[in-house]
Design an enzyme around this catalytic site. Structure first.
Site, PDB file in Angstrom:
ATOM      1  N   GLU A 293      -3.134 -19.469  62.665  1.00  0.00           N
ATOM      2  CA  GLU A 293      -3.313 -20.335  63.843  1.00  0.00           C
ATOM      3  C   GLU A 293      -2.112 -21.258  63.860  1.00  0.00           C
ATOM      4  O   GLU A 293      -1.831 -21.946  62.875  1.00  0.00           O
ATOM      5  CB  GLU A 293      -4.640 -21.094  63.766  1.00  0.00           C
ATOM      6  CG  GLU A 293      -5.866 -20.184  63.581  1.00  0.00           C
ATOM      7  CD  GLU A 293      -6.000 -19.067  64.613  1.00  0.00           C
ATOM      8  OE1 GLU A 293      -5.502 -19.222  65.739  1.00  0.00           O
ATOM      9  OE2 GLU A 293      -6.585 -18.021  64.275  1.00  0.00           O
ATOM     10  N   CYS A 327      -2.623 -29.741  66.933  1.00  0.00           N
ATOM     11  CA  CYS A 327      -2.080 -28.571  67.612  1.00  0.00           C
ATOM     12  C   CYS A 327      -2.608 -28.507  69.034  1.00  0.00           C
ATOM     13  O   CYS A 327      -2.007 -27.906  69.901  1.00  0.00           O
ATOM     14  CB  CYS A 327      -2.467 -27.320  66.850  1.00  0.00           C
ATOM     15  SG  CYS A 327      -4.239 -27.223  66.621  1.00  0.00           S
TER      16      CYS A 327
HETATM   17  N1  LIG Z   1      -3.505 -23.508  65.950  1.00  0.00           N
HETATM   18  C1  LIG Z   1      -4.111 -24.289  65.063  1.00  0.00           C
HETATM   19  O1  LIG Z   1      -5.308 -24.194  64.803  1.00  0.00           O
HETATM   20  C2  LIG Z   1      -3.311 -25.338  64.355  1.00  0.00           C
HETATM   21  C3  LIG Z   1      -3.971 -26.347  63.642  1.00  0.00           C
HETATM   22  C4  LIG Z   1      -3.201 -27.306  62.975  1.00  0.00           C
HETATM   23  C5  LIG Z   1      -1.817 -27.281  63.041  1.00  0.00           C
HETATM   24  N2  LIG Z   1      -1.221 -26.298  63.754  1.00  0.00           N
HETATM   25  C6  LIG Z   1       0.237 -26.252  63.867  1.00  0.00           C
HETATM   26  O2  LIG Z   1       0.813 -26.617  62.622  1.00  0.00           O
HETATM   27  C7  LIG Z   1       2.078 -27.230  62.829  1.00  0.00           C
HETATM   28  C8  LIG Z   1       2.124 -28.517  62.068  1.00  0.00           C
HETATM   29  O3  LIG Z   1       1.843 -28.324  60.718  1.00  0.00           O
HETATM   30  P1  LIG Z   1       2.982 -28.289  59.611  1.00  0.00           P
HETATM   31  O4  LIG Z   1       4.087 -29.198  60.018  1.00  0.00           O
HETATM   32  O5  LIG Z   1       2.295 -28.535  58.318  1.00  0.00           O
HETATM   33  O6  LIG Z   1       3.480 -26.782  59.741  1.00  0.00           O
HETATM   34  P2  LIG Z   1       4.545 -26.000  58.810  1.00  0.00           P
HETATM   35  O7  LIG Z   1       4.677 -24.637  59.353  1.00  0.00           O
HETATM   36  O8  LIG Z   1       5.765 -26.803  58.607  1.00  0.00           O
HETATM   37  O9  LIG Z   1       3.822 -25.944  57.382  1.00  0.00           O
HETATM   38  C9  LIG Z   1       2.567 -25.305  57.221  1.00  0.00           C
HETATM   39  C10 LIG Z   1       2.425 -24.898  55.770  1.00  0.00           C
HETATM   40  O10 LIG Z   1       3.367 -23.872  55.488  1.00  0.00           O
HETATM   41  C11 LIG Z   1       4.097 -24.212  54.320  1.00  0.00           C
HETATM   42  N3  LIG Z   1       5.392 -23.551  54.375  1.00  0.00           N
HETATM   43  C12 LIG Z   1       6.470 -23.882  55.109  1.00  0.00           C
HETATM   44  N4  LIG Z   1       7.456 -22.986  54.903  1.00  0.00           N
HETATM   45  C13 LIG Z   1       6.981 -22.076  54.023  1.00  0.00           C
HETATM   46  C14 LIG Z   1       7.515 -20.903  53.414  1.00  0.00           C
HETATM   47  N5  LIG Z   1       8.750 -20.491  53.657  1.00  0.00           N
HETATM   48  N6  LIG Z   1       6.726 -20.211  52.573  1.00  0.00           N
HETATM   49  C15 LIG Z   1       5.461 -20.600  52.305  1.00  0.00           C
HETATM   50  N7  LIG Z   1       4.908 -21.698  52.851  1.00  0.00           N
HETATM   51  C16 LIG Z   1       5.651 -22.430  53.704  1.00  0.00           C
HETATM   52  C17 LIG Z   1       4.145 -25.720  54.377  1.00  0.00           C
HETATM   53  O11 LIG Z   1       4.495 -26.291  53.129  1.00  0.00           O
HETATM   54  C18 LIG Z   1       2.718 -26.027  54.781  1.00  0.00           C
HETATM   55  O12 LIG Z   1       1.857 -25.926  53.681  1.00  0.00           O
HETATM   56  C19 LIG Z   1       2.206 -27.415  64.325  1.00  0.00           C
HETATM   57  O13 LIG Z   1       3.020 -26.394  64.849  1.00  0.00           O
HETATM   58  C20 LIG Z   1       0.778 -27.255  64.820  1.00  0.00           C
HETATM   59  O14 LIG Z   1       0.665 -26.851  66.163  1.00  0.00           O
HETATM   60  C21 LIG Z   1      -1.926 -25.324  64.395  1.00  0.00           C
HETATM   61  N1  LIG Z   2      -9.501 -28.427  66.109  1.00  0.00           N
HETATM   62  C1  LIG Z   2      -8.675 -29.538  66.456  1.00  0.00           C
HETATM   63  C2  LIG Z   2      -7.221 -29.236  66.386  1.00  0.00           C
HETATM   64  C3  LIG Z   2      -6.727 -28.700  65.128  1.00  0.00           C
HETATM   65  C4  LIG Z   2      -5.246 -28.593  65.206  1.00  0.00           C
HETATM   66  O1  LIG Z   2      -4.483 -29.382  64.754  1.00  0.00           O
HETATM   67  C5  LIG Z   2      -8.927 -29.965  67.880  1.00  0.00           C
HETATM   68  O2  LIG Z   2      -9.597 -29.274  68.610  1.00  0.00           O
HETATM   69  O3  LIG Z   2      -8.431 -31.008  68.266  1.00  0.00           O
END
Ligand SMILES: NC(=O)c1ccc[n+]([C@@H]2O[C@H](COP(=O)([O-])OP(=O)(O)OC[C@H]3O[C@@H](n4cnc5c(N)ncnc54)[C@H](O)[C@@H]3O)[C@@H](O)[C@H]2O)c1
Ligand SMILES: N[C@@H](CCC=O)C(=O)O
Length: 541
Positions: A293, A327
């Protein structure tokens, strides 16, 4: 125990209010003070043993006060990751042989501990480490994680109960085996609940897990691990690996026993993982399940019939709660001119009135800081770019990182609906607004449907029912979570299963039966009671 038990019927955890003078506020304030000074070693947990990772040290700080160090963690080395995988694989036979009821009891107990004695600890860690307000920590670290733990048990029971039909003389059964190997859970900084759910949902289904939280969520992740241990999680079932993830990529993604990835984070990181797995595909014992996600560019579409107060509230809460670092956060809005003329000043004044500051020192604060220097630099660049652009009006917004990584609610009005502010995920408190002529509504809907590669969340704000129905149909693939007359954030487990399509992820809906199906590999068993003993069929004469 062979009986098929009735698991407890889940209900959403009550959200405490933390009003001034309330008992829960006092408890949280006390716990924040204790944890702020704890200066912990934020360790790996491998086979139940805690130790510091062997790589470079990383300070885990309070984002709203970056001089204040909460604890020290270390990057994991290749050997650390290898040890975590070995511990997981060693724990696998006993864990997958344990009955579902015994496994479920651990996670139900964790939920009850979190609802009671652990609530203030996980909330305080989330306020301090991720700069969440009391309200935002409560809906995340307490309520959403409790809901994930309880609802997943009920969904798992529902999944196991799904059995094939049998014909006379035959008994057909479906066995929901865990995956063969280990699941790698990689979790983001922004939700303590997501960080807890990704390893535990796979473990509930009988899998063993290597869990790599974000360094900027490591403080709360540390306590989540301790909570699971207190609930009785056996050593080696979930192994926590600290650090930035490079070693995890190198070792775990090349390991033949990698059976699945449960990821939440940015789109580029997930695409990197997917690409690497594609390159290594012939090395695996089984095809790894890929659940991710990822990012969003979530919209609020206002129709000329919208109620201005509903729109203003949806934008303020949707765009600025938790500094826009959900997100699901509203980051682009489309507003008809007739409505904008009536609401703009009030909306901008409300955005400017939101308190931004040290959420740990003053629990009344609405917004804290953005997560780290990298995020701050990205938002600063976006605001500076907007200030320099002749076609963007910065209606409000500023930044200051002298004490904490503070970015104030920022509203950018732009006449060009294809500008970067409507396309790119900034993941901060920055809202792009496109004001359209009322007569151009249909054209605007067509343009915003696919101007961004993401399809996570979105809202239609309207009173005209035909407009609502038309938007729901036209935007069918533009959001995995679609809201009518509400903000696009705040999905609740069991009520709005969460996830998006296109570049936003595989849409396996965290906290639902659809997600749990990804962590099992079904075996169909046919038993014939009185088997035939002659190979000939009637047509053979
Ligand atoms: N769609 C959803 O449900 C949802 C929910 C929460 C956050 N997000 C998304 O997450 C992002 C923000 O979170 P973030 O800044 O922690 O994301 P990120 O991609 O920077 O990091 C996510 C995880 O991946 C790890 N990571 C990064 N590079 C890696 C690699 N090369 N190998 C292995 N692991 C690695 C990070 O250390 C962290 O644990 C935003 O884009 C947001 O939209 C999406
Ligand atoms: N489930 C949360 C979003 C999680 C993503 O960062 C919401 O609906 O706001």
């Amino acid at each position: 125990m062979d009986a098929i038990s009735n698991v407890p019927v889940p209900a959403n955890e009550r959200v405490y209010g933390y009003a001034p003078g309330s008992a829960e506020r006092e408890t949280l304030e006390d716990r924040i003070k204790e944890l702020a000074g704890a200066s912990l070693d934020l360790t790996l947990t491998i086979g139940g043993e805690q130790r510091l990772g062997g790589g470079a040290p990383i300070d885990v700080v309070q984002p709203h006060n970056h001089a204040s160090v909460l604890g020290r963690t270390n990057d994991a080395t290749a050997q650390d990751v290898q040890d975590a995988i070995s511990a997981a694989l060693q724990a696998a036979p006993a864990w997958r042989s344990l009955s579902f009821d015994e496994r479920a009891a651990i996670f139900l107990k964790a939920a009850d501990l979190l609802a009671g004695p652990w609530r203030a600890t996980l909330n305080a860690a989330t306020v301090l480490g991720q700069s969440k307000s009391a309200q935002q920590a409560e809906i995340d670290a307490a309520c959403e994680l409790i809901d994930f733990l309880r609802f997943n048990v009920a969904y798992a029971r529902q999944l196991y109960a799904d059995q094939p039909i049998s014909s006379p003389g035959v008994w057909n059964r479906m066995e929901y085996r865990p995956l063969e190997g280990f699941v790698l859970a990689i979790t983001p900084f922004n939700f303590t609940a997501i960080a807890g759910n990704l390893p535990t949902s796979a473990a509930l289904m009988g899998n063993v897990v290597v869990w790599k939280p974000s360094p900027t969520q490591q403080f709360a992740a540390h306590f989540t691990m301790r909570l699971l241990e207190e609930a009785g999680l056996p050593p080696g079932v979930i192994n926590l690996v600290t650090g930035n993830g490079q070693a995890v990529s190198e070792v775990a993604l090349g390991h033949p026993a990698l059976a699945g990835i449960h990821f939440t984070g940015s789109t580029p990181t997930f695409q990197h993982l997917w690409r690497t797995i594609g390159t290594n595909i012939s090395a695996y014992h089984t095809y790894p399940r890929l659940v991710g996600e990822t990012g969003g560019k979530d919209f609020v579409l206002a129709h000329p019939s919208a109620d201005p107060a509903v729109l203003t509230t949806a934008l303020v809460r949707g765009a600025f709660e938790y500094q826009g670092q959900k997100c699901s956060a509203a980051s682009r809005a489309y507003v008809p001119r007739s409505l904008w003329n009536r609401m703009r000043d009030d909306f901008v004044a409300t955005a400017e009135s939101l308190t931004v500051g040290d959420v740990a020192a003053d629990l009344s604060t609405f917004m804290g800081a953005v997560i780290d220097a990298r995020a701050f630099a990205k938002h600063k660049e976006a605001i500076d770019r907007a200030r320099a652009a002749s076609n963007i009006d910065v209606l409000t917004g500023s930044y200051d990182d002298s004490v904490g990584y503070f970015v104030k609610p920022t509203v950018l009005e732009c006449a060009d609906p294809s500008d970067e502010i409507f396309v790119k995920e900034y993941f901060g408190p920055i809202l792009g607004v496109h004001v359209y002529e009322d007569r151009d509504y249909d054209r605007v809907v067509d343009q915003m449907e696919n101007v961004s590669p993401y399809a996570l969340t979105g809202s239609i704000i309207a009173q005209d029912r035909y407009a609502i129905a038309a938007a729901a149909e036209r935007l069918r693939f533009a959001a995995g979570n679609f809201y009518v007359n509400d903000k696009p954030t705040g999905a609740v487990v069991g009520q709005q299963p969460f996830g998006g399509g296109r570049a936003s992820g595989t849409n396996d809906k965290a906290g639902s039966i659809f997600n749990l199906t990804r962590w099992v590999s079904a075996r169909a068993i046919k038993e014939t009671f009185v088997p035939p003993t002659d190979h000939r069929y009637p047509h053979m004469g």
